[in-house]
Write a protein that holds these residues in place. Structure first.
Motif, PDB file in Angstrom:
ATOM      1  N   ASN A   1       0.790  -1.229   0.000  1.00  0.00           N
ATOM      2  CA  ASN A   1       0.000   0.000   0.000  1.00  0.00           C
ATOM      3  C   ASN A   1       0.824   1.280   0.000  1.00  0.00           C
ATOM      4  OD1 ASN A   1      -3.028  -0.863   0.445  1.00  0.00           O
ATOM      5  ND2 ASN A   1      -1.782  -2.216   1.723  1.00  0.00           N
ATOM      6  N   TYR A   2       2.066   1.202   0.488  1.00  0.00           N
ATOM      7  CA  TYR A   2       2.877   2.414   0.589  1.00  0.00           C
ATOM      8  C   TYR A   2       4.182   2.320  -0.205  1.00  0.00           C
ATOM      9  CZ  TYR A   2      -0.301   3.189   4.512  1.00  0.00           C
ATOM     10  OH  TYR A   2      -1.405   3.331   5.282  1.00  0.00           O
ATOM     11  N   GLY A   3       4.478   1.118  -0.704  1.00  0.00           N
ATOM     12  CA  GLY A   3       5.693   0.957  -1.500  1.00  0.00           C
ATOM     13  C   GLY A   3       6.831   0.341  -0.697  1.00  0.00           C
ATOM     14  N   HIS A   4       7.812  -0.207  -1.415  1.00  0.00           N
ATOM     15  CA  HIS A   4       8.904  -0.932  -0.772  1.00  0.00           C
ATOM     16  C   HIS A   4       9.880  -0.016  -0.052  1.00  0.00           C
ATOM     17  CE1 HIS A   4       8.064  -5.037  -2.105  1.00  0.00           C
ATOM     18  NE2 HIS A   4       7.591  -4.484  -3.207  1.00  0.00           N
ATOM     19  N   VAL A   5       9.902   1.265  -0.429  1.00  0.00           N
ATOM     20  CA  VAL A   5      10.782   2.197   0.297  1.00  0.00           C
ATOM     21  C   VAL A   5      10.348   2.280   1.753  1.00  0.00           C
ATOM     22  CG1 VAL A   5      11.503   4.600   0.503  1.00  0.00           C
ATOM     23  CG2 VAL A   5      11.376   3.532  -1.756  1.00  0.00           C
ATOM     24  N   LYS A   6       9.025   2.398   1.979  1.00  0.00           N
ATOM     25  CA  LYS A   6       8.516   2.438   3.351  1.00  0.00           C
ATOM     26  C   LYS A   6       8.699   1.095   4.046  1.00  0.00           C
ATOM     27  CE  LYS A   6       7.309   6.686   3.401  1.00  0.00           C
ATOM     28  NZ  LYS A   6       8.119   7.637   4.213  1.00  0.00           N
ATOM     29  N   GLY A   7       8.545   0.013   3.262  1.00  0.00           N
ATOM     30  CA  GLY A   7       8.789  -1.306   3.847  1.00  0.00           C
ATOM     31  C   GLY A   7      10.215  -1.461   4.322  1.00  0.00           C
ATOM     32  N   ASP A   8      11.164  -0.955   3.506  1.00  0.00           N
ATOM     33  CA  ASP A   8      12.570  -1.005   3.915  1.00  0.00           C
ATOM     34  C   ASP A   8      12.810  -0.166   5.166  1.00  0.00           C
ATOM     35  OD1 ASP A   8      13.013  -2.609   1.761  1.00  0.00           O
ATOM     36  OD2 ASP A   8      14.008  -1.098   0.534  1.00  0.00           O
ATOM     37  N   GLU A   9      12.114   0.975   5.262  1.00  0.00           N
ATOM     38  CA  GLU A   9      12.265   1.813   6.455  1.00  0.00           C
ATOM     39  C   GLU A   9      11.797   1.067   7.700  1.00  0.00           C
ATOM     40  OE1 GLU A   9      10.412   5.612   6.074  1.00  0.00           O
ATOM     41  OE2 GLU A   9      11.516   6.136   4.251  1.00  0.00           O
TER      42      GLU A   9
ATOM     43  N   ALA B   1       8.515  -1.960  22.198  1.00  0.00           N
ATOM     44  CA  ALA B   1       9.334  -0.859  21.682  1.00  0.00           C
ATOM     45  C   ALA B   1       9.046  -0.597  20.208  1.00  0.00           C
ATOM     46  CB  ALA B   1      10.818  -1.170  21.883  1.00  0.00           C
ATOM     47  N   VAL B   2       8.787  -1.660  19.436  1.00  0.00           N
ATOM     48  CA  VAL B   2       8.454  -1.486  18.019  1.00  0.00           C
ATOM     49  C   VAL B   2       7.157  -0.700  17.872  1.00  0.00           C
ATOM     50  CG1 VAL B   2       7.821  -2.704  15.906  1.00  0.00           C
ATOM     51  CG2 VAL B   2       9.707  -3.549  17.299  1.00  0.00           C
ATOM     52  N   ARG B   3       6.177  -0.998  18.721  1.00  0.00           N
ATOM     53  CA  ARG B   3       4.891  -0.290  18.637  1.00  0.00           C
ATOM     54  C   ARG B   3       5.020   1.179  19.024  1.00  0.00           C
ATOM     55  NH1 ARG B   3       3.142  -5.200  20.986  1.00  0.00           N
ATOM     56  NH2 ARG B   3       2.992  -4.275  23.073  1.00  0.00           N
ATOM     57  N   ASN B   4       6.098   1.538  19.725  1.00  0.00           N
ATOM     58  CA  ASN B   4       6.263   2.909  20.205  1.00  0.00           C
ATOM     59  C   ASN B   4       7.263   3.725  19.395  1.00  0.00           C
ATOM     60  OD1 ASN B   4       4.434   2.403  22.259  1.00  0.00           O
ATOM     61  ND2 ASN B   4       6.013   1.813  23.725  1.00  0.00           N
ATOM     62  N   THR B   5       7.730   3.208  18.259  1.00  0.00           N
ATOM     63  CA  THR B   5       8.703   3.946  17.449  1.00  0.00           C
ATOM     64  C   THR B   5       8.013   5.072  16.691  1.00  0.00           C
ATOM     65  OG1 THR B   5       8.374   2.442  15.586  1.00  0.00           O
ATOM     66  CG2 THR B   5      10.158   1.910  17.120  1.00  0.00           C
ATOM     67  N   PRO B   6       8.778   6.113  16.311  1.00  0.00           N
ATOM     68  CA  PRO B   6       8.191   7.189  15.504  1.00  0.00           C
ATOM     69  C   PRO B   6       7.580   6.685  14.205  1.00  0.00           C
ATOM     70  CG  PRO B   6      10.339   7.840  16.357  1.00  0.00           C
ATOM     71  CD  PRO B   6      10.169   6.391  16.693  1.00  0.00           C
ATOM     72  N   PHE B   7       8.070   5.574  13.695  1.00  0.00           N
ATOM     73  CA  PHE B   7       7.551   5.017  12.442  1.00  0.00           C
ATOM     74  C   PHE B   7       6.061   4.716  12.551  1.00  0.00           C
ATOM     75  CE2 PHE B   7       6.767   1.623   9.365  1.00  0.00           C
ATOM     76  CZ  PHE B   7       7.403   2.111   8.236  1.00  0.00           C
ATOM     77  N   THR B   8       5.618   4.275  13.743  1.00  0.00           N
ATOM     78  CA  THR B   8       4.217   3.881  13.910  1.00  0.00           C
ATOM     79  C   THR B   8       3.277   5.069  13.953  1.00  0.00           C
ATOM     80  OG1 THR B   8       4.477   3.849  16.316  1.00  0.00           O
ATOM     81  CG2 THR B   8       4.860   1.795  15.145  1.00  0.00           C
ATOM     82  N   GLU B   9       3.814   6.263  14.068  1.00  0.00           N
ATOM     83  CA  GLU B   9       2.940   7.434  14.049  1.00  0.00           C
ATOM     84  C   GLU B   9       2.317   7.625  12.674  1.00  0.00           C
ATOM     85  OE1 GLU B   9       5.305  10.696  15.289  1.00  0.00           O
ATOM     86  OE2 GLU B   9       5.752   9.851  17.285  1.00  0.00           O
ATOM     87  N   GLU B  10       2.992   7.122  11.634  1.00  0.00           N
ATOM     88  CA  GLU B  10       2.512   7.312  10.263  1.00  0.00           C
ATOM     89  C   GLU B  10       2.034   6.017   9.626  1.00  0.00           C
ATOM     90  OE1 GLU B  10       4.152   9.402   6.130  1.00  0.00           O
ATOM     91  OE2 GLU B  10       5.459   9.161   7.880  1.00  0.00           O
ATOM     92  N   PHE B  11       2.634   4.887  10.015  1.00  0.00           N
ATOM     93  CA  PHE B  11       2.312   3.620   9.376  1.00  0.00           C
ATOM     94  C   PHE B  11       2.083   2.545  10.439  1.00  0.00           C
ATOM     95  CE2 PHE B  11       5.168   5.949   6.570  1.00  0.00           C
ATOM     96  CZ  PHE B  11       4.392   6.011   5.414  1.00  0.00           C
TER      97      PHE B  11
END
Length: 862
Positions: free
Chosen positions: A750-758, A808-818
């Motif tokens: 849904n968001y592309g492999h760039v986001k998946g790699d992130e 900790a994974v659920r609380n990363t900045p990444f989860t704020e967007e995805f």
């Protein structure tokens, strides 16, 4: 079974064959042939089992030159290195042999130490080349790796403009279910089977590659129309594989029409077509067409709005602080752009910069950012703030504008700023596209006083020779490079080498993307100069950045920041000639003028002093064994004991004497040049020694890379197996975790492999931060990770550790967007248990976790 490497001696003289056999037999299995015709028969039987050939030129039946031509024209044998041996010492014969494809040349009578040294070096070089070659292929399936597939496909499409091609990509529905139910080995078996079917179906009409997890791709020359029957037949072959009865594969096709697209974009479109029929019964393939353009509408909206956005000042400059590591003082900033759209809100650069680069609009945006940045610098000066420099990006499109230097000069003059306040960041990859034009442009900018930074160093493929030619002031290390390198033991990484290289070139080094205290500690340990990243601060609006001036100590750089000025004109590499003969030293200096700076020493003490002071500059040492004071033999012994210089190649010189020559080889000399010798011969010896030394360094790096995942820097499966084998009883009991990234496929789709790699990189950072340096961390598959934590005291502690990582994974900045979460299974194991059994236990626990409490950790019960 004889495991020694095989060497084929092709020589008509039986005595010479016996001599070579006697020299080599202690280390190699020696095969013999009395002429070229017999040697070809041996090659037909053993082929690539032959590691090296020693070839005489003058022979009956078939001479050496004819044999060379036959071998080098046959792809089965052409990679086998050949050393030519001859009685004639004429340099023209050497040139002739090398022009026919020989790898090296030795004269008779044979010198045992020379023969053994040359043979070992050349076999090592061949094996290094083979190691490099294996990175082109996916280890599991044998197909091309993703990156190499992109490269080869691009070459075929470009080289054959009159041929029609299709990109076909496939996706296995619910592939993870196979791994979860039947285990990872079953999933790997399925992938190998699919790869074999791909290769058989494509044949000579194209190429195949294996991408992430269950994704395959091929570039196929268009020969027929695609039908359901074709894909149903292939699907039945896949279902015939073990444990694959219910496998459903969807194919997507992109007809290669717009050749301006990258191969990666073509594959994305084919995968988009495959996903469009996901879950639809009876649909086996789909072609990319206008109905799938919805994913691209966003891009069109962005490009349609960019001109008006620039006119309305919607683009805003953010500043990310840069700190000096020795005292954490504020030393500067990088200017970054954000798009504050009235409807969409603040947009990150990743949303629009790639599109602007493609359209060419990036040049207008860059000039706008340069102007706004200089306006801010002028305001700071008027407010009395310290005169720190700010870095701005210069894109590839800017480099090709003939008036780039005039534009930048006009901007800084308009705001009454010295050019050194504006650092110009040019990406490493840009330097490789049109080196001559970029060198000319950048030299002009430096002449005007601008400071030049090579951005993203470590992410591209520029050679050291290219780096040597570039006019630079600062190396800026790539963020991913920092993250992967700083998790390695300091003795294994190449950051220290890069720092030595920078010191030798008199460059400052900036590390970007610093996220953890451990990364900061490592960078300080190796002597890095500056750093920026989320560990210090995120990019921030102007007002927030200005607050830092009152909160932090500021490092005053001003106009004195260009570190390379006092080195202007000095050659970037050097050799040392240590010889008691002044005339000889003068000849060597003339020989290498323009290639190297030449340091001279008249005795052993002077040589050792020069090495101590200039070790990082030395590419090679020419050392006389008959030096006065500290003699050459003693000096060589001392050098080879010093870790800082033992890898510098040493070419020993002395009057021809078997005792001295053997002594030189025993003490670690890289070559021996008997006196008298020609300067042309010496020149070739030095270049060969430097080349061999460079390849040895590269081999060391490649061996380490072979055990690591290129994206995260964690161990791969091979590295995991090696690390577990090294565990001892004192490490028990161990907690073996298997982590699964729950939503990775959803993010990729849904968001592309760039986001998946992130997301993958985000999880690897979390895993490192919550484990010890002595623990074993590995990326086991596309979205699966393994952690082996030593000396886990109790089951409760093991479970708590797994829960904390998932949390900790659920609380990363990444989860704020995805959406981002992981599930874990853990098993307590003793050393001596096979790795496969450890993973199997953790896998069972992971399966239970997914059934009962996805997003948490479950403990394996016997």
């Amino acid at each position: 079974m004889n495991t020694q490497k095989k060497i084929l001696v092709v020589e008509d003289n039986g005595i010479n064959r016996a001599m070579l056999r006697e020299i080599l037999c202690s280390q190699y299995q020696v095969l013999e042939a009395e002429n070229g015709l017999v040697a070809l028969e041996v090659l037909r039987e053993l082929g690539e089992q032959i590691s090296l050939i020693l070839l005489d030129i003058i022979m009956p039946v078939m001479d050496g030159y004819t044999f060379l031509a036959r071998v080098k024209s046959d792809p089965r044998y052409s990679s086998i290195p050949i050393i030519v041996t001859t009685q004639n010492d004429d340099e023209s014969d050497e040139v002739t042999a090398l022009s026919h494809g020989a790898t090296d040349f030795v004269a008779k009578p044979y010198k045992p130490q020379v023969i053994l040294h040359r043979v070992a070096s050349i076999i090592n070089l061949r094996e290094t080349a083979a190691m490099i070659n294996q990175f082109q292929y996916d280890r599991l399936t044998g197909l091309y790796s993703k990156e190499f597939f992109y490269q080869r496909a691009k070459e075929l499409i470009t080289q054959n403009p009159d041929r029609e091609y299709d990109i076909i990509c496939s996706d296995i529905e619910n592939f993870k279910l196979i791994n979860d139910i039947f285990g990872v080995p079953a999933g790997d078996h399925l992938l190998r089977g699919v790869a074999k079917i791909y290769a058989e179906q494509v044949g000579d009409l194209g190429i195949c590659g294996h991408f992430n997890a269950d994704q395959f791709a091929c570039l196929l020359e268009r020969r027929w129309k695609y039908t359901d029957e074709l894909f149903v037949r292939v699907g039945e072959q896949i279902k015939a594989l073990s444990n694959a009865k219910n496998v459903v594969m969807k194919w997507g096709i992109y007809a290669v029409e717009d050749r301006s697209l990258t191969v990666e974009q073509m594959c994305d479109r084919a995968l988009l077509a495959a996903r469009s029929i996901k879950g639809l019964y009876g649909r086996h393939f789909a072609a990319y067409d206008d109905k799938l353009r919805g994913k691209l509408l966003r891009e069109r909206d962005i490009t349609d709005s960019m001109e008006s956005a620039l006119a309305q000042n919607q683009f805003v400059v953010y500043f990310q602080p840069k700190y000096r590591l020795c005292d954490c003082s504020l030393a500067g900033a990088e200017a970054l752009v954000r798009w504050n759209h009235p409807q969409w809100g603040v947009q990150p650069p990743s949303e629009f910069i790639p599109l602007f680069e493609k359209s060419g609009f990036i040049a207008k945006l860059d000039q706008y950012i340069w102007d706004r940045t200089c306006a801010v610098l002028r305001e700071w000066d008027q407010k009395g703030y310290p005169p720190i420099p700010v870095s701005v990006n210069v894109s590839r499109a800017d480099i090709y504008h003939a008036d780039l230097a005039d534009v930048l000069k006009e901007i800084v003059e308009r705001y009454e700023l010295p050019p050194s306040r504006l650092h110009l960041e040019i990406t490493e990859s840009a330097y490789t596209e049109n080196p001559s034009q970029i060198i000319e442009t950048v030299e002009e900018l430096r002449r005007l006083g601008f400071v030049i930074e090579m951005d993203d160093f470590g992410s591209g493929y520029s050679s050291l020779n290219m780096l040597n030619r570039m006019p630079l002031d600062i190396l800026k290390l790539d963020m991913k490079f920092i993250q992967s390198e700083t998790v390695k033991p300091i003795s294994q990484g190449i950051l220290r080498f890069i720092m030595s290289l920078a010191r030798w070139m008199n460059l400052s080094v900036v590390a970007e993307g610093v996220e953890t205290g451990e990364q900061l500690r490592r960078l300080r340990e190796i002597g890095c100069d500056y750093a920026q990243g989320y560990y210090f601060a995120k990019p921030m609006p102007l007002a927030e950045f200005e607050e830092l001036f009152s909160q932090r100590k500021v490092h005053m750089q001003g106009d004195a920041h260009r570190p390379g000025d006092h080195w202007a004109g000095q050659l970037p590499q050097a050799i040392l000639v240590a010889d008691e003969d002044a005339e000889y030293r003068k000849q060597v200096s003339a020989t290498f003028a323009g290639k190297y700076q030449v340091f001279q020493a008249a005795n052993g003490d002077e040589a050792l002093a020069c090495i101590a002071n200039c070790a990082t500059q030395l590419a090679a040492i020419i050392l006389s064994m008959t030096l006065p004071q500290t003699d050459g033999e003693s000096a060589l012994t001392m050098m080879k004991r010093e870790k800082a210089v033992w890898n510098i190649p040493v070419i020993v010189t002395a009057p021809s004497d078997m005792r001295r020559e053997c002594s030189a080889w025993e003490q670690g000399a890289d070559d021996f040049a008997g006196k008298p010798h020609s300067q042309a011969s010496l020149y070739q010896r030095v270049l060969r020694a430097v080349e061999i030394n460079t390849l040895r360094e590269r081999e060391h790096v490649l061996k380490d890379e072979a055990y690591r995942d290129s994206m995260t820097g964690l161990l791969n499966r091979r590295g995991l197996a090696a690390a577990v084998e090294s565990l001892g009883r004192e490490d028990a009991p161990m907690a073996v975790y298997l982590f699964d990234l729950d939503d990775l496929k959803h993010i990729n789709d849904n968001y592309g492999h760039v986001k998946g790699d992130e997301m993958i990189e985000c999880f690897s950072s979390v895993l490192r931060s919550l484990t010890r340096e002595t623990d074993i961390l590995a990326r086991y598959g596309g979205d699966e990770f393994v952690a082996v934590i030593r000396q886990m005291s109790t089951r409760e502690t093991a479970l708590k550790k797994g829960e904390s990582i998932c949390q900790a994974v659920r609380n990363t900045p990444f989860t704020e967007e995805f959406p981002a979460a992981c599930t874990a299974g853990v098993a307590l194991c003793d050393t001596g248990l096979p790795l496969s059994e450890m993973i199997e236990r953790a896998d069972r626990a992971l399966y239970e976790a997914k059934k009962k409490r996805k997003g948490g950790c479950w403990l394996w019960e016997d």
